[in-house]
Write an enzyme that holds these catalytic residues in place. Structure first.
Site, PDB file in Angstrom:
ATOM      1  N   PRO A 107       0.629  -1.155  -0.023  1.00  0.00           N
ATOM      2  CA  PRO A 107      -0.048  -0.034  -0.145  1.00  0.00           C
ATOM      3  C   PRO A 107       0.825   1.179  -0.122  1.00  0.00           C
ATOM      4  CG  PRO A 107      -0.604  -1.336   1.942  1.00  0.00           C
ATOM      5  CD  PRO A 107       0.791  -2.198   1.193  1.00  0.00           C
TER       6      PRO A 107
ATOM      7  N   GLU B 273       1.684  -8.142   8.358  1.00  0.00           N
ATOM      8  CA  GLU B 273       1.907  -6.483   8.302  1.00  0.00           C
ATOM      9  C   GLU B 273       2.845  -6.122   7.349  1.00  0.00           C
ATOM     10  OE1 GLU B 273      -0.331  -4.978  10.644  1.00  0.00           O
ATOM     11  OE2 GLU B 273      -0.898  -7.096  10.931  1.00  0.00           O
TER      12      GLU B 273
ATOM     13  N   ASP C 166      -8.429   1.532 -26.402  1.00  0.00           N
ATOM     14  CA  ASP C 166      -8.930   1.652 -24.873  1.00  0.00           C
ATOM     15  C   ASP C 166      -8.876   2.690 -24.174  1.00  0.00           C
ATOM     16  OD1 ASP C 166      -9.275  -1.271 -24.630  1.00  0.00           O
ATOM     17  OD2 ASP C 166      -6.986  -1.649 -24.537  1.00  0.00           O
TER      18      ASP C 166
ATOM     19  N   ARG D 191      -0.673  -6.676 -21.325  1.00  0.00           N
ATOM     20  CA  ARG D 191      -1.190  -5.996 -22.345  1.00  0.00           C
ATOM     21  C   ARG D 191      -0.395  -5.061 -23.293  1.00  0.00           C
ATOM     22  NH1 ARG D 191      -4.813  -2.828 -22.344  1.00  0.00           N
ATOM     23  NH2 ARG D 191      -6.307  -3.640 -23.818  1.00  0.00           N
TER      24      ARG D 191
HETATM   25  N1  4GX Z   1      -1.757  -2.574  -3.178  1.00  0.00           N
HETATM   26  N2  4GX Z   1      -1.562  -4.951   0.821  1.00  0.00           N
HETATM   27  C1  4GX Z   1       0.447  -6.090   0.894  1.00  0.00           C
HETATM   28  C2  4GX Z   1       1.084  -6.635   3.188  1.00  0.00           C
HETATM   29  C3  4GX Z   1       2.365  -5.610   3.196  1.00  0.00           C
HETATM   30  C4  4GX Z   1       2.309  -4.458   3.921  1.00  0.00           C
HETATM   31  C5  4GX Z   1       3.487  -3.722   3.707  1.00  0.00           C
HETATM   32  C6  4GX Z   1       4.406  -5.244   2.115  1.00  0.00           C
HETATM   33  C7  4GX Z   1       4.411  -4.115   2.722  1.00  0.00           C
HETATM   34  C8  4GX Z   1      -1.897  -3.706  -1.353  1.00  0.00           C
HETATM   35  C9  4GX Z   1      -2.470  -2.702  -1.910  1.00  0.00           C
HETATM   36  C10 4GX Z   1      -2.411  -3.673  -0.061  1.00  0.00           C
HETATM   37  C11 4GX Z   1      -1.895  -5.195   2.179  1.00  0.00           C
HETATM   38  C12 4GX Z   1      -0.856  -5.947   0.170  1.00  0.00           C
HETATM   39  C13 4GX Z   1      -0.707  -5.142   2.987  1.00  0.00           C
HETATM   40  N3  4GX Z   1       3.448  -5.865   2.351  1.00  0.00           N
HETATM   41  N4  4GX Z   1      -0.739  -3.895  -2.167  1.00  0.00           N
HETATM   42  N5  4GX Z   1       0.057  -6.387   2.509  1.00  0.00           N
HETATM   43  N6  4GX Z   1      -3.756  -1.933  -1.740  1.00  0.00           N
HETATM   44  O1  4GX Z   1      -3.269  -3.372   0.475  1.00  0.00           O
HETATM   45  O2  4GX Z   1      -0.703  -3.357  -3.248  1.00  0.00           O
END
Ligand code: 4GX
Length: 246
Positions: free
Chosen positions: A88, A115, A166, A152
């Protein structure tokens, strides 16, 4: 292009290469998609991939050791890939990032869980990518989204003309589409699409794209670089509006 995915849920991710144009590209050898189970690189007898966070607090953290084992194996076998971590905290994915990623001959996507990952693993990561501002339970769906959108842009995966048409290709939303029959429940296909006049069809489509973008995504409309067809389409739209107002 080779895309590798590192995950603790390989069966979940597998389906991304089993359907549609992505699976065809894999069959044709345009794309190679490989999935690795992080657990296979855990050396202890319980194959542990997570542990409690130093400093306390809720949740678990992905252990660094399996990643170090994985990269030792991977870099020796295939050479250094461009490494993306789904998180995130990353740059929010869009077409321009996807196009950039599609230019790498070798992409490795790490799916984060819990986490997050021990910070020391970041030394292997070239780029963090998020698929949007919401919190998921893991990085597997983002990895699948990245595979799909990047595919794509790999030449030969989809028809080039269809990429150009697109939504977002030129900062505008896509125009409406119609297929047979000409009339269903009293709703008709716009006459111009049946006219056979390609120039008129082109102008109509551009007008619809501009209209839709103005109404639904004014932010995109304001950034748009207007070409000659855009100007002609806007002029024609404005004339129609003025005529209707009379
Ligand atoms: N877009 N998540 C990853 C665990 C995490 C946390 C910090 C690495 C660093 C998300 C998103 C997403 C939730 C996937 C937390 N991994 N990933 N996860 N939105 O929310 O990509």
């Amino acid at each position: 292009m080779r895309i590798s995915i590192l995950t603790i849920f390989p069966d979940f991710v597998r389906v991304v290469k089993e359907y549609g144009v992505v699976s065809q590209a894999v069959e044709n050898g345009i794309l190679e998609i490989e999935i690795f189970n992080l657990r296979d690189f855990a050396k202890d007898k319980h194959k542990t991939v997570d542990d409690y966070p130093y400093g306390g607090g809720p949740g678990m953290v992905m252990k660094p050791a399996p990643f170090f084992e994985f990269f030792k194996f991977y870099n020796e076998t295939y050479g250094k890939p461009y490494v993306v971590l789904t998180s995130p905290q990353g740059d929010v994915l869009n077409n321009s990032i996807a196009r950039e990623l599609a230019s790498k001959d070798h992409l490795l996507i790490i799916c984060g869980r819990y986490e997050g990952i021990d910070e020391r693993v970041m030394k292997f990561v070239d780029r963090e990518i998020s698929i949007g501002d919401y919190v998921l339970t893991g990085g597997e769906l983002p990895a699948m989204v990245i595979v799909d959108v990047v595919s794509r842009f790999v030449p030969g995966v989809v028809d080039e003309e269809s990429v150009k048409n697109d939504s977002f290709y030129n900062d505008l939303l896509d125009h409406p589409h119609y297929t047979r029959p000409r009339v269903i429940e009293d709703m008709r296909v716009p006459e111009v699409l049946i006219s056979g006049n390609h120039e008129e069809v082109e102008l109509w489509r551009r007008k619809e794209s501009l209209k839709k973008t103005m109404l639904k995504r004014p932010d995109l409309f304001m950034k748009h670089q207007f070409d000659e067809i855009d100007k002609r389409a806007l002029l024609s739209l404005f004339r129609e509006l003025m005529a209707d107002a009379k």
